[in-house]
Design a protein around this motif. Structure first.
Motif, PDB file in Angstrom:
ATOM      1  N   ILE A  89       0.936  -1.208  -0.052  1.00 55.21           N
ATOM      2  CA  ILE A  89      -0.021   0.241   0.281  1.00 55.21           C
ATOM      3  C   ILE A  89       0.868   1.271  -0.084  1.00 55.21           C
ATOM      4  O   ILE A  89       0.384   2.245  -0.170  1.00 55.21           O
ATOM      5  CB  ILE A  89      -1.098   0.029   1.096  1.00 55.21           C
ATOM      6  CG1 ILE A  89      -0.257  -0.190   2.490  1.00 55.21           C
ATOM      7  CG2 ILE A  89      -2.167  -0.990   0.911  1.00 55.21           C
ATOM      8  CD1 ILE A  89      -1.011  -0.009   3.669  1.00 55.21           C
ATOM      9  N   ASP A  90       2.126   1.312   0.248  1.00 53.40           N
ATOM     10  CA  ASP A  90       2.891   2.349   0.115  1.00 53.40           C
ATOM     11  C   ASP A  90       4.481   1.961  -0.232  1.00 53.40           C
ATOM     12  O   ASP A  90       4.638   0.707  -0.301  1.00 53.40           O
ATOM     13  CB  ASP A  90       2.744   3.363   1.549  1.00 53.40           C
ATOM     14  CG  ASP A  90       3.395   2.575   2.463  1.00 53.40           C
ATOM     15  OD1 ASP A  90       4.408   1.915   2.623  1.00 53.40           O
ATOM     16  OD2 ASP A  90       2.537   2.815   3.607  1.00 53.40           O
ATOM     17  N   SER A  92       7.366   2.192   1.684  1.00 52.39           N
ATOM     18  CA  SER A  92       8.271   2.251   2.591  1.00 52.39           C
ATOM     19  C   SER A  92       8.451   0.493   2.527  1.00 52.39           C
ATOM     20  O   SER A  92       8.154  -0.434   3.807  1.00 52.39           O
ATOM     21  CB  SER A  92       7.571   2.546   4.030  1.00 52.39           C
ATOM     22  OG  SER A  92       6.261   1.997   4.316  1.00 52.39           O
ATOM     23  N   VAL A  93       9.107  -0.079   1.590  1.00 47.81           N
ATOM     24  CA  VAL A  93       9.315  -1.521   1.423  1.00 47.81           C
ATOM     25  C   VAL A  93      10.743  -1.726   0.690  1.00 47.81           C
ATOM     26  O   VAL A  93      11.102  -0.866   0.003  1.00 47.81           O
ATOM     27  CB  VAL A  93       8.134  -2.245   0.662  1.00 47.81           C
ATOM     28  CG1 VAL A  93       6.943  -2.393   1.298  1.00 47.81           C
ATOM     29  CG2 VAL A  93       7.960  -1.306  -0.609  1.00 47.81           C
ATOM     30  N   ASN A 107       8.355  -4.810   5.047  1.00 48.41           N
ATOM     31  CA  ASN A 107       7.929  -3.229   5.522  1.00 48.41           C
ATOM     32  C   ASN A 107       9.022  -2.636   6.261  1.00 48.41           C
ATOM     33  O   ASN A 107       9.645  -3.204   7.250  1.00 48.41           O
ATOM     34  CB  ASN A 107       6.839  -3.318   6.563  1.00 48.41           C
ATOM     35  CG  ASN A 107       6.262  -2.009   6.704  1.00 48.41           C
ATOM     36  OD1 ASN A 107       6.934  -0.947   6.936  1.00 48.41           O
ATOM     37  ND2 ASN A 107       5.133  -1.628   7.001  1.00 48.41           N
ATOM     38  N   THR A 109       9.683   0.015   7.760  1.00 47.63           N
ATOM     39  CA  THR A 109       9.290   0.829   9.099  1.00 47.63           C
ATOM     40  C   THR A 109       9.365  -0.347  10.247  1.00 47.63           C
ATOM     41  O   THR A 109       9.915   0.033  11.089  1.00 47.63           O
ATOM     42  CB  THR A 109       7.772   1.459   8.996  1.00 47.63           C
ATOM     43  OG1 THR A 109       7.909   2.287   7.664  1.00 47.63           O
ATOM     44  CG2 THR A 109       7.921   2.501  10.161  1.00 47.63           C
ATOM     45  N   THR A 110       8.503  -1.197  10.089  1.00 50.25           N
ATOM     46  CA  THR A 110       8.286  -2.420  10.997  1.00 50.25           C
ATOM     47  C   THR A 110       9.299  -3.466  10.988  1.00 50.25           C
ATOM     48  O   THR A 110       9.261  -4.139  12.015  1.00 50.25           O
ATOM     49  CB  THR A 110       6.669  -2.703  11.262  1.00 50.25           C
ATOM     50  OG1 THR A 110       6.579  -3.582   9.681  1.00 50.25           O
ATOM     51  CG2 THR A 110       5.894  -1.582  11.240  1.00 50.25           C
ATOM     52  N   ILE A 114       5.928  -8.907   4.544  1.00 53.78           N
ATOM     53  CA  ILE A 114       4.635  -8.960   3.815  1.00 53.78           C
ATOM     54  C   ILE A 114       4.308 -10.015   2.744  1.00 53.78           C
ATOM     55  O   ILE A 114       3.460 -10.697   2.739  1.00 53.78           O
ATOM     56  CB  ILE A 114       4.646  -7.665   3.221  1.00 53.78           C
ATOM     57  CG1 ILE A 114       4.851  -6.543   4.142  1.00 53.78           C
ATOM     58  CG2 ILE A 114       3.097  -7.375   2.298  1.00 53.78           C
ATOM     59  CD1 ILE A 114       4.959  -5.114   3.390  1.00 53.78           C
TER      60      ILE A 114
HETATM   61  C1  LIG Z   1       4.628  -0.399   7.165  1.00 54.12           C
HETATM   62  O1  LIG Z   1       4.193  -0.126   8.598  1.00 54.12           O
HETATM   63  C2  LIG Z   1       3.873   1.306   8.733  1.00 54.12           C
HETATM   64  C3  LIG Z   1       3.619   1.382  10.245  1.00 54.12           C
HETATM   65  O2  LIG Z   1       2.819  -0.017  10.647  1.00 54.12           O
HETATM   66  C4  LIG Z   1       2.698   1.392   7.793  1.00 54.12           C
HETATM   67  O3  LIG Z   1       2.181   2.682   8.101  1.00 54.12           O
HETATM   68  C5  LIG Z   1       2.731   1.236   6.363  1.00 54.12           C
HETATM   69  O4  LIG Z   1       1.686   1.473   5.733  1.00 54.12           O
HETATM   70  C6  LIG Z   1       3.335  -0.052   6.151  1.00 54.12           C
HETATM   71  N1  LIG Z   1       3.801  -0.076   4.902  1.00 54.12           N
HETATM   72  C7  LIG Z   1       3.434  -1.314   4.070  1.00 54.12           C
HETATM   73  C8  LIG Z   1       3.708  -1.388   2.757  1.00 54.12           C
HETATM   74  O5  LIG Z   1       2.670  -2.253   4.535  1.00 54.12           O
END
Ligand SMILES: *[C@@H]1O[C@H](CO)[C@@H](O)[C@H](O)[C@H]1NC(C)=O
Ligand SMILES: *[C@@H]1O[C@H](CO)[C@@H](O)[C@H](O)[C@H]1NC(C)=O
Ligand SMILES: *[C@@H]1O[C@H](CO)[C@@H](O)[C@H](O)[C@H]1NC(C)=O
Ligand SMILES: *[C@@H]1O[C@H](CO)[C@@H](O)[C@H](O)[C@H]1NC(C)=O
Ligand SMILES: *[C@@H]1O[C@H](CO)[C@@H](O)[C@H](O)[C@H]1NC(C)=O
Ligand SMILES: *[C@@H]1O[C@H](CO)[C@@H](O)[C@H](O)[C@H]1NC(C)=O
Length: 836
Positions: A89-90, A92-93, A107, A109-110, A114
């Protein structure tokens, strides 16, 4: 001071690492090593800059995916998607290769994973490397595997909607993978759509397109050159193609002829299967040799036994000999119920086959195939099973080869003009084309013979006895005129059997004397059932085997004639060929083709020779014997029971093809006569069925029994008679039965076979062998089903306890092999009076 310096070094080091990694990213590499990450805005590119792998976002989609696309083609055509059903969905991968060799999308960030290329990471992997090849294949392999021959994982095993050159569409039976492609949901959404294109392997393999779990289009079975329903698929300058069927895999593949061309097969979201070719001058993809899918390609449009012809109106038509199942519905163009036979089949022996040409072959979901059989054997096989509705060759190139049988209704046939395949459909006697043509036709002839089989058999024998005397006189005359020149006259001296065109050359005695060195002992090959066999060389260099009927043998003459008449009519790849005969004075001889490899016994029971027979060779021999025997049993005119089937009666030609020999003991009788009683039991102990040895009752099922013994002997490499086991006193059959009950059949396998065995074939062979030696004849399979069982994959019935003939008393239970009563030669053929 000291502390600052270390901090500085650390800083410089960090800077260098950053510099290095930024350089290495710009210089797009084609590999990724363990723990290395590809960030969202990074890609890797194959060596020749053909393909690129990285993150992308298709069309108007807001989601992101990892995929492979063409680097050289500006439109960015995506050919593979890793996470088609797990959109990101964004941004940050990143994409990483784990130390276990698993590709993962995380992901950043975390740190949560996925998507990953595989769920199991149990195998230990040394330094995995991921590499994008110029074929478009992304492979993960171990560092040591320099030639990348055993990739741990490859994108070519996981299709998206595109078939690239070199991909294998189909099944790999070794790894258990099935490779098929599924359309995108829409042009903006790579998620799995409704349509898939796969190879249906339920019967003879055929490519199909499915919507959900329903077949919507069938490309048709492979006919050796192309798919039966795809005449447009032809040799072309862009790509070549192949369809491979073997025990390890079944697949379709195409390859580029000029590697600098771009072409792909794609299954569009609307279900269209398109072959696209990149036209450089126009900078666009264009359709190339794509089948024009028309109404007739709609699966099963016309229902069973009807064909679809796009040039006609209405498009559906019943096949010749068939009428609409529901005339009312047919009239209003509702063809779903198809057609039915004008005259129903009743499964009688007068049935035959009509040839239908220019077809797309029907659905092969319920079919059976063998890639080596001939069309003649194929017809015999189909005819002998009432649920077989049609047959044809699997390979139409050359003179045609292979056998494909259909069971049940024939569905989804279309008619082409000037192209297409031929199909032989089972028809009742009254509908046969050959009947209409003229009375001389062979199929009609068969019918007549079937009606009066006994009468014609008697007639044939009578005629041939007359012939025999006539020719005997003639030869004498001719020899007086032209002594020593017999061979030249061979073709004039033919035995004609009845009104048939079978011509059996007559050899002169002196020619045979010359050929065999006056029947010298050096030329003697062995002692057959009723006389010695000699090797000979004719003047023209042809090697022959001469069977010389023992003069003292009183029963010999009758059996000799029997054998001449019988064998001359039997022509089959797995039967020894009779070249001619010689009848002069008291001498009676049969001349056969010479088998350089002698008898099967000289292989499997010989300590050094047995090593030469690996499992595939043995299996080939088992199947060959089965085919030869099937031919004897099911031949349309005469039912022949061999009665002395044993290892030494199986001869091997130079290619190790088995040939059944020695029909001297065979008996013919009419097609509907199932068993006969004889007061002379002839055969060989160890191979005789209990009902035959004990009561003198013989039937095709007593041959099946002998076949079962043969199979067990070939697998085990031991003789049934004379088999000794240190733990028990059973014979080989008893031993096999015991192991089978304990589920340890594989222990039966000959020790020399360790490396070559195919477990499932071996197990099937033992299982079928045990089914053949069951005590009650009615429990034993016919040769038709024995072959089907040997060659198919389906479940097998459980065998009941085998029957053995032991000694002179009738006994059905396993007993010691030492109680046979005869101890001398195991291979001895015996003749005894029984029941008087
Ligand atoms: C990665 O994790 C962050 C924090 O939970 C979230 O905001 C973001 O949408 C996640 N990105 C993806 C690609 O799942
Ligand atoms: C991994 O496991 C999940 C859940 O069991 C399954 O849906 C997915 O298809 C599996 N993926 C692979 C590559 O086997
Ligand atoms: C197809 O063409 C390629 C390249 O010329 C060649 O290597 C390959 O053997 C061919 N395959 C078949 C099945 O003809
Ligand atoms: C392959 O195609 C390229 C581009 O169309 C052409 O320049 C080249 O000559 C072709 N090579 C062969 C061997 O045909
Ligand atoms: C089909 O038959 C031809 C001619 O006999 C042969 O060359 C070819 O190998 C066969 N193809 C297959 C797939 O068996
Ligand atoms: C005929 O073939 C069908 C399908 O393979 C099989 O189930 C059946 O047992 C066969 N019948 C005979 C008599 O061999």
């Amino acid at each position: 001071m000291e502390k600052r310096r270390t901090t500085n070094i650390k800083l410089i080091f960090t800077f260098l690492v950053a510099l290095y990694s930024s350089i290495s990213c710009n210089y797009a590499s084609d590999t990724i090593s363990a723990n290395q990450a590809i960030r969202y805005d990074e890609t890797i590119v194959s060596q020749q800059q053909t393909y690129e792998l990285g993150f992308f976002s298709p069309g108007n989609s807001v989601n992101h995916y990892v995929g492979i696309w063409y680097k050289k083609i500006s439109t960015g055509t995506v050919v593979w998607v890793a996470n088609r059903n797990t959109p990101l969905i964004d941004t940050s991968v990143d994409l990483t290769l784990t130390v276990q060799g698993v590709l993962t999308i995380r992901n950043t960030t975390t740190g949560i994973v996925i998507w990953s290329s595989t769920n199991s990471s149990t195998t230990s992997v040394k330094n995995p490397i991921g590499q994008l090849l110029d074929t478009g294949n992304f492979i993960v392999y171990e560092e040591g595997d320099i030639n990348q021959e055993n990739p741990i994982w490859q994108s070519f095993d996981f299709f998206t909607d595109t078939l690239l050159p070199g991909m294998k569409q189909g099944r790999d039976f070794v790894t258990g993978t099935e490779r098929y492609y599924t359309s995108w949901k829409s042009k903006d959404d790579p998620a799995s759509g409704e349509f898939s294109t796969s190879i249906d392997t339920r019967g003879y393999p055929q490519p199909i397109r499915t919507k959900g779990d329903k077949i919507t289009y069938r490309v048709g079975p492979w006919n050796g050159l192309r798919f039966s329903g795809a005449p447009h698929l032809r040799p072309n300058p862009i790509y070549n193609f192949t369809f491979v069927i073997n025990q390890r895999e079944i697949y379709y593949q195409y390859n580029l002829i000029n590697a600098s061309v771009f072409t792909r097969m794609v299954l569009q979201p609307n279900g269209n299967i398109e072959r696209l070719l990149w036209i450089d001058s126009r900078q666009e993809w264009s359709l190339y040799l794509t089948p024009e899918i028309d109404r007739c390609d709609e699966y099963g449009l016309c229902g069973p036994y009807a064909s679809c012809n796009i040039d006609q109106s209405p498009v559906c038509e019943c096949l010749k000999g068939f009428v609409p199942t529901s005339a009312d519905q047919w009239r209003v163009a509702d063809w779903s119920q198809g057609c039915r036979r004008r005259t129903p089949l009743e499964c009688d022996s007068g049935e035959g086959f009509n040839k239908y040409s220019n077809l797309k072959l029907p659905d092969t979901q319920r079919s059976w195939y063998d890639l080596t059989m001939t069309l003649v054997d194929c017809e015999t096989m189909c005819k002998s099973n009432c649920s077989c509705t049609a047959y044809t060759n699997t390979n139409i190139s050359g003179t045609g080869s292979g056998c494909l049988l259909w069971f049940g209704d024939l569905l989804d046939i279309r008619m082409f003009t000037g192209t297409g395949d031929s199909l032989y459909i089972r028809m009742p006697y009254s509908e046969l084309d050959s009947l209409r043509e003229n009375s001389k036709s062979s199929t009609a002839g068969t019918r007549i013979r079937v009606i009066v089989p006994v009468a014609s058999a008697v007639l044939i024998i009578l005629i041939s006895i007359c012939m025999y005397y006539r020719f005997k006189r003639k030869i004498k005359q001719q020899q007086q005129v032209n002594p020593g020149n017999e061979l030249r006259q061979e073709s004039e001296n033919n035995i004609r059997v009845g009104d048939e065109d079978l011509e059996l050359p007559l050899f002169g005695l002196s020619a045979l004397h010359n050929a065999t060195n006056n029947f010298s002992d050096n030329n003697k090959l062995g002692e057959g059932g009723f006389g010695p066999v000699y090797k000979g060389v004719l003047e023209d260099g042809q090697e022959i085997a001469v069977k010389r009927l023992a003069k003292t043998s009183t029963q010999g003459l009758h059996e000799f004639k029997n054998e001449v008449i019988l064998i001359s009519k039997l022509q089959h790849r797995n039967l020894v060929k009779l070249l001619g005969c010689c009848i002069e004075g008291t001498e009676k001889m049969l001349i056969y083709e010479y088998m350089p490899n002698k008898g099967l016994d000289s292989f499997i029971f010989n300590k050094t020779q047995r090593e030469l027979l690996d499992w595939p060779a043995r299996y080939h021999i088992i199947i060959g014997i089965a085919r030869g025997l099937l031919y004897l049993h099911q031949d349309s005119r005469l039912r022949i029971i061999h009665r002395d089937l044993k290892v030494s009666n199986i001869l091997l030609d130079k290619d190790m093809n088995p040939k059944i020999s020695d029909f001297g003991l065979a008996r013919t009788f009419g097609g509907n006569q199932i068993e006969a009683n004889t007061n002379r039991v002839v055969g060989t102990y160890g191979y005789m069925a209990p009902e035959y040895a004990g009561d003198g009752i013989f039937s095709i099922k007593s041959d099946v029994y002998s076949f079962g013994v043969l199979v067990l002997e070939i697998v085990c490499g031991e003789k049934n008679r004379g088999f000794v086991h240190k733990e028990h006193s059973n014979n080989l059959i008893g031993h096999a039965w015991g192991l089978h009950k304990e589920g340890k059949s594989l222990q039966l396998v000959a020790k020399c076979l360790d490396d070559s065995i195919n477990m499932s074939q071996v197990q099937r062979s033992i299982h079928v062998g045990l089914l053949c030696v069951q005590r009650l004849p009615e429990d034993r399979p016919t040769m038709t089903s024995a072959i089907l069982m040997l060659e198919s994959e389906g479940p097998l019935p459980s065998p009941k306890e085998p029957g053995f003939y032991i000694g002179k008393t009738k006994q059905d239970t396993p007993q010691s092999s030492s109680s046979y009563g005869i101890t001398s030669n195991n291979e001895l053929s015996i003749s005894m009076l029984n029941g008087r």
